[in-house]
Write a protein that holds these residues in place. Sequence first.
Motif, PDB file in Angstrom:
ATOM      1  N   GLY A   1       0.827  -1.199   0.000  1.00 17.51           N
ATOM      2  CA  GLY A   1       0.000   0.000   0.000  1.00 17.51           C
ATOM      3  C   GLY A   1       0.864   1.252   0.000  1.00 17.51           C
ATOM      4  N   GLN A   2       0.331   2.317  -0.478  1.00 17.75           N
ATOM      5  CA  GLN A   2       1.036   3.586  -0.476  1.00 17.75           C
ATOM      6  C   GLN A   2       0.695   4.338   0.806  1.00 17.75           C
ATOM      7  N   ILE A   3       1.510   5.288   1.153  1.00 21.76           N
ATOM      8  CA  ILE A   3       1.322   6.016   2.408  1.00 21.76           C
ATOM      9  C   ILE A   3      -0.044   6.715   2.434  1.00 21.76           C
ATOM     10  N   GLU A   4      -0.489   7.207   1.299  1.00 25.56           N
ATOM     11  CA  GLU A   4      -1.779   7.897   1.255  1.00 25.56           C
ATOM     12  C   GLU A   4      -2.918   6.944   1.617  1.00 25.56           C
ATOM     13  N   ASP A   5      -2.811   5.688   1.171  1.00 25.11           N
ATOM     14  CA  ASP A   5      -3.826   4.687   1.499  1.00 25.11           C
ATOM     15  C   ASP A   5      -3.869   4.436   3.005  1.00 25.11           C
ATOM     16  N   LEU A   6      -2.702   4.331   3.604  1.00 28.08           N
ATOM     17  CA  LEU A   6      -2.635   4.083   5.047  1.00 28.08           C
ATOM     18  C   LEU A   6      -3.136   5.281   5.846  1.00 28.08           C
ATOM     19  N   LEU A   7      -2.781   6.473   5.399  1.00 28.71           N
ATOM     20  CA  LEU A   7      -3.265   7.674   6.092  1.00 28.71           C
ATOM     21  C   LEU A   7      -4.793   7.731   6.056  1.00 28.71           C
ATOM     22  N   GLU A   8      -5.349   7.426   4.902  1.00 28.64           N
ATOM     23  CA  GLU A   8      -6.812   7.431   4.765  1.00 28.64           C
ATOM     24  C   GLU A   8      -7.442   6.409   5.700  1.00 28.64           C
ATOM     25  N   GLY A   9      -6.833   5.238   5.791  1.00 22.07           N
ATOM     26  CA  GLY A   9      -7.352   4.202   6.682  1.00 22.07           C
ATOM     27  C   GLY A   9      -7.278   4.588   8.151  1.00 22.07           C
ATOM     28  N   LEU A  10      -6.214   5.279   8.534  1.00 21.76           N
ATOM     29  CA  LEU A  10      -6.063   5.665   9.942  1.00 21.76           C
ATOM     30  C   LEU A  10      -6.980   6.822  10.342  1.00 21.76           C
ATOM     31  N   LYS A  11      -7.488   7.551   9.354  1.00 18.03           N
ATOM     32  CA  LYS A  11      -8.423   8.643   9.671  1.00 18.03           C
ATOM     33  C   LYS A  11      -9.675   8.130  10.366  1.00 18.03           C
ATOM     34  N   VAL A  12      -9.988   6.864  10.173  1.00 19.20           N
ATOM     35  CA  VAL A  12     -11.139   6.256  10.845  1.00 19.20           C
ATOM     36  C   VAL A  12     -10.967   6.337  12.357  1.00 19.20           C
ATOM     37  N   TYR A  13      -9.723   6.239  12.808  1.00 21.22           N
ATOM     38  CA  TYR A  13      -9.433   6.250  14.248  1.00 21.22           C
ATOM     39  C   TYR A  13      -9.141   7.648  14.779  1.00 21.22           C
TER      40      TYR A  13
ATOM     41  N   TYR B   1      -2.050  10.847  22.838  1.00 19.72           N
ATOM     42  CA  TYR B   1      -2.238  10.892  21.390  1.00 19.72           C
ATOM     43  C   TYR B   1      -0.896  11.098  20.688  1.00 19.72           C
ATOM     44  N   ILE B   2      -0.797  10.552  19.472  1.00 19.00           N
ATOM     45  CA  ILE B   2       0.388  10.788  18.652  1.00 19.00           C
ATOM     46  C   ILE B   2      -0.058  11.198  17.250  1.00 19.00           C
ATOM     47  N   LYS B   3       0.848  11.860  16.542  1.00 19.27           N
ATOM     48  CA  LYS B   3       0.577  12.249  15.150  1.00 19.27           C
ATOM     49  C   LYS B   3       0.925  11.052  14.271  1.00 19.27           C
ATOM     50  N   TYR B   4      -0.101  10.393  13.764  1.00 18.88           N
ATOM     51  CA  TYR B   4       0.129   9.162  13.004  1.00 18.88           C
ATOM     52  C   TYR B   4       0.780   9.420  11.652  1.00 18.88           C
ATOM     53  N   GLU B   5       0.578  10.575  11.054  1.00 19.25           N
ATOM     54  CA  GLU B   5       1.214  10.857   9.773  1.00 19.25           C
ATOM     55  C   GLU B   5       2.733  10.949   9.945  1.00 19.25           C
ATOM     56  N   THR B   6       3.182  11.554  11.019  1.00 20.34           N
ATOM     57  CA  THR B   6       4.617  11.639  11.296  1.00 20.34           C
ATOM     58  C   THR B   6       5.210  10.245  11.428  1.00 20.34           C
ATOM     59  N   MET B   7       4.511   9.367  12.136  1.00 21.96           N
ATOM     60  CA  MET B   7       4.985   7.998  12.322  1.00 21.96           C
ATOM     61  C   MET B   7       5.076   7.287  10.971  1.00 21.96           C
ATOM     62  N   LEU B   8       4.046   7.393  10.131  1.00 21.40           N
ATOM     63  CA  LEU B   8       4.047   6.724   8.829  1.00 21.40           C
ATOM     64  C   LEU B   8       5.145   7.259   7.917  1.00 21.40           C
TER      65      LEU B   8
END
Length: 161
Positions: A81-93, A138-145
Motif C-alpha cells: 500500500g502507499q502512504i496515502e492509502d494508510l493515512l486514509e485508513g487511519l483517519k477512521v481512528y 495521542y500521537i501524530k500518526y502521519e509523522t509515524m508513517l
Amino acid sequence: MADLKSYEVEECRAAFEVYDTTGGGQIDAMYMGPLLRALDVTVTEETVTKAGGNTKPGEKMINFEDFLPIYSDAKKSKDMGQIEDLLEGLKVYDKNENGTMMAAELAHVILSLGERLQDKEVDEIFSLCCPPEDEDGYIKYETMLRTLFAGPFPEKEEEKK
C-alpha cells in the motif's frame, strides 16, 4: 535480465553474496525475504512464500540466476500500500479529526491488521518511528508513517531529492 539495468544486477549480486553463507553460489530460500528487503524491495511474507521462499533452513536452495527474476517481479509488484492509502485508513481512528490518534489504538491496529507482527516488533516501530505522545496519550500518526516509509536511512533519501 532484460528489464534490470546492469548496476541493479551488480547490486543484486553483491547482496546475494552476503547471504551465500557457503560460497557455493546459492542461498537458503529462508533468506529470500531478508535479501529482497536488503535490496529495498518491500515484500510481505506471503509474497516471499509465493516466490519460493520458506521458513525452514536447509529445505530449498536458490541460485543467483533463479533469484534475478524473483527480484525483478517483486520490484515491480504493487502489493504494498502507499502512504496515502494508510493515512486514509487511519483517519477512521482520528476521533478529533486533527491528525492524531491514541498511541494504544495505533499499536492495536498495527498488531491486528495486515501481516501479523509480534509485540516486540511493534515496540521497535514505536521507539524508532513514533513522535512522543502528548499529555493525553495521542500521537501524530502521519509523522509515524512518514518516518516508517522513509526507511532505515531517511537522511540518504533526503540527499537523493
